[in-house]
Design a protein around this motif. Structure first.
Motif, mmCIF file in Angstrom:
data_model
loop_
_atom_site.group_PDB
_atom_site.id
_atom_site.type_symbol
_atom_site.label_atom_id
_atom_site.label_comp_id
_atom_site.label_asym_id
_atom_site.label_seq_id
_atom_site.Cartn_x
_atom_site.Cartn_y
_atom_site.Cartn_z
ATOM 1 N N PHE A 1 23.137 -2.909 25.332
ATOM 2 C CA PHE A 1 23.533 -2.818 23.622
ATOM 3 C C PHE A 1 23.641 -1.009 24.104
ATOM 4 C CE2 PHE A 1 22.266 -7.194 23.513
ATOM 5 C CZ PHE A 1 22.991 -7.408 23.106
ATOM 6 N N GLY A 2 22.977 -0.157 24.549
ATOM 7 C CA GLY A 2 22.984 1.377 25.134
ATOM 8 C C GLY A 2 21.229 0.832 24.644
ATOM 9 N N HIS A 3 21.010 2.393 25.452
ATOM 10 C CA HIS A 3 19.659 2.213 25.351
ATOM 11 C C HIS A 3 18.497 1.138 26.070
ATOM 12 C CE1 HIS A 3 15.887 4.959 24.389
ATOM 13 N NE2 HIS A 3 15.454 3.910 24.446
ATOM 14 N N VAL B 1 16.325 10.425 14.894
ATOM 15 C CA VAL B 1 17.099 10.552 16.349
ATOM 16 C C VAL B 1 17.608 9.730 15.710
ATOM 17 C CG1 VAL B 1 17.174 9.694 18.925
ATOM 18 C CG2 VAL B 1 15.286 11.406 18.570
ATOM 19 N N LYS B 2 19.439 10.262 16.260
ATOM 20 C CA LYS B 2 20.234 9.336 15.464
ATOM 21 C C LYS B 2 21.228 8.413 16.956
ATOM 22 C CE LYS B 2 19.819 9.100 10.996
ATOM 23 N NZ LYS B 2 18.125 10.404 10.883
ATOM 24 N N ALA B 3 21.437 7.078 16.323
ATOM 25 C CA ALA B 3 22.069 6.852 18.053
ATOM 26 C C ALA B 3 23.959 8.194 17.974
ATOM 27 C CB ALA B 3 22.503 5.787 17.864
ATOM 28 N N TYR B 4 24.158 7.656 18.774
ATOM 29 C CA TYR B 4 25.464 8.576 19.447
ATOM 30 C C TYR B 4 26.542 7.202 18.886
ATOM 31 C CZ TYR B 4 22.340 9.807 23.364
ATOM 32 O OH TYR B 4 21.544 11.153 24.073
ATOM 33 N N LYS B 5 27.560 8.336 18.243
ATOM 34 C CA LYS B 5 29.120 7.818 17.615
ATOM 35 C C LYS B 5 29.102 7.010 18.893
ATOM 36 C CE LYS B 5 31.277 11.608 17.802
ATOM 37 N NZ LYS B 5 32.290 12.990 17.580
ATOM 38 N N GLY B 6 30.385 5.562 18.293
ATOM 39 C CA GLY B 6 30.258 4.612 19.569
ATOM 40 C C GLY B 6 28.504 3.482 19.370
ATOM 41 N N PHE C 1 20.241 7.471 22.562
ATOM 42 C CA PHE C 1 19.590 8.342 22.215
ATOM 43 C C PHE C 1 18.942 9.328 22.979
ATOM 44 C CE2 PHE C 1 18.401 4.493 20.579
ATOM 45 C CZ PHE C 1 18.275 4.090 19.096
ATOM 46 N N THR C 2 18.914 10.388 22.340
ATOM 47 C CA THR C 2 18.791 12.026 23.033
ATOM 48 C C THR C 2 16.980 11.836 22.424
ATOM 49 O OG1 THR C 2 20.788 13.343 22.646
ATOM 50 C CG2 THR C 2 19.003 14.543 22.709
ATOM 51 N N LEU C 3 16.061 11.850 23.911
ATOM 52 C CA LEU C 3 15.044 12.080 23.374
ATOM 53 C C LEU C 3 14.399 12.426 24.937
ATOM 54 C CD1 LEU C 3 13.704 8.182 23.322
ATOM 55 C CD2 LEU C 3 14.033 9.773 21.410
ATOM 56 N N GLU D 1 24.000 15.554 24.053
ATOM 57 C CA GLU D 1 24.901 14.750 23.277
ATOM 58 C C GLU D 1 26.216 14.605 23.705
ATOM 59 O OE1 GLU D 1 24.784 14.301 18.324
ATOM 60 O OE2 GLU D 1 22.898 14.821 19.508
ATOM 61 N N PRO D 2 27.287 13.357 23.754
ATOM 62 C CA PRO D 2 28.498 13.195 23.878
ATOM 63 C C PRO D 2 29.074 13.872 22.240
ATOM 64 C CG PRO D 2 27.857 10.587 23.161
ATOM 65 C CD PRO D 2 26.448 11.685 23.636
#
Length: 366
Positions: free
Chosen positions: A104-106, A135-140, A315-317, A79-80
């Motif tokens: 919107f990401g993912h 699992v949580k969303a990356y910052k930003g 997300f990191t999956l 993850e970043p």
């Protein structure tokens, strides 16, 4: 000791049972919905099946082995460290005649085409799991909320996994969505969450929904699975081919590579845009999630004019570096007949502006 273990197992079982009664787990189909499902040629032996059955875990790998690697092996850069860049587009005031995609990401994105507004697999809660500490969303990456969305004509659902069907988002949008189009069985979740039956349109593979003259949504197959609890395959997973007088868009949903892309091209012609899953993959389970080289191959087989990849950068999956999907699909897309576009989260992609340029924004992020 045996008595203590028995008590612990019973406590865990009871806790799990009541926890899974929480509304975010949705509902299994029953009644008339269940009767309708059983008539589908793709529902066999108590669950929906892929067209060609393949093991989820490829030969030479094992599920315990993959779990062990994830738990105990160090994988770098999953993850970043930095906050991801984004653009905040005012979608509520976007002119209806502006044909565009906003990612919107993912796998969540907004599509406006020929005056019709679509919202696809929206997840705005900042998480991809119903479990505490999941699992949580990356910052930003989570700068948009349900409140930022305009009124939506059609919300499309590819399948009911948590990273595509988000309870909080679905509930927040239920009074601003005219219709939901989802696979057979998935309507049970929406109905449990307060959607009216007349809002929910459930489809099998190879069905269609006419929007207006010359504007049709076709529901196509993919090779994947479904389920929000211990019971799998009770709702159908879909891909979508959207054809309008102003252009055509194909969304792959999740799924491993098979021969469906050539068949979709034969049936519907070349889409102007292919929005393809490319991320959260692994050689061990590539039967249900395409590898980047397979994404490039599938896009060529569709004869798509433009490629936008999703299922990454939020997300990191999986165990690959977070930016690897963009790096690899950029390399595999060199000298291809399609154009790869790489917008930042929230950056409008103008569907008819073939000169629009995009940065390789991920290269600036640690």
């Amino acid at each position: 000791m045996m008595l203590v273990l028995l008590v612990l197992v019973m406590l865990l079982t009871v806790t799990t049972y009541f926890y899974m009664k929480r509304p975010q787990f949705g509902a299994l189909p029953e009644g008339k919905r269940w009767e309708s499902i059983q008539k589908s040629p793709h529902f066999k032996e108590g669950r929906f099946r892929n067209l060609v059955e393949m093991p989820v875990i490829a030969e030479g790998y094992s599920m315990p082995g993959e779990i062990f690697k994830t738990l105990f092996k160090k994988f770098p850069n999953r993850e970043p460290v930095d906050s991801l860049p984004s653009v905040k587009t005012d979608l509520r005031n976007a002119p209806r005649d502006s044909d565009m995609i906003v990612w919107f990401g993912h796998s969540s994105f907004f599509l406006q085409l020929d005056g019709v507004r679509f919202l696809v697999d929206p997840v705005f809660s900042g998480k991809a799991s119903p479990l505490p500490g999941g699992v949580k969303a990356y910052k930003g990456s989570d700068v948009y909320t349900a409140a930022d969305m305009p009124d939506i004509d059609y919300m499309l659902l590819s399948h009911d996994h948590y990273d595509h069907l988000d309870f909080e988002t679905a509930v927040a949008l239920k009074d601003r969505v005219k219709f939901v189009i989802c696979g057979l069985g998935a309507g049970a979740h929406y109905e449990k969450w307060g959607y009216r039956p007349e809002q929910i349109i459930e489809k099998d593979w190879y069905d269609q929904q006419e929007i207006k003259p010359g504007f049709t949504i076709f529901t196509e197959s993919t090779h994947h699975d479904s389920g929000r609890g211990f019971t799998r395959g009770q709702s159908l997973w879909l891909s979508f081919y959207i054809r309008s007088p102003r252009g055509s868009v194909y969304y792959s949903g999740d799924g491993g590579y098979d021969g469906r892309f050539q068949e979709i091209f034969r049936k519907h012609g070349a889409p102007d845009w292919a929005i393809m899953e490319c991320g959260q993959y692994n050689e061990a389970w590539h039967s249900v999630h395409e590898l980047p080289e397979e994404v490039a191959k599938a896009t060529e087989e569709l004869h798509a004019g433009n490629l936008l990849t999703v299922h990454h950068s939020k997300f990191t999956l999986a165990n690959h570096p977070w930016n690897e999907p963009l790096e690899k699909i950029s390399a595999y897309s060199q000298n291809k007949p399609y154009r790869l576009v790489t917008p930042m989260i929230g950056e409008p992609v103008r569907l008819h502006d073939h000169a629009q340029q995009f940065e390789q924004w991920w290269k600036k992020i640690q």
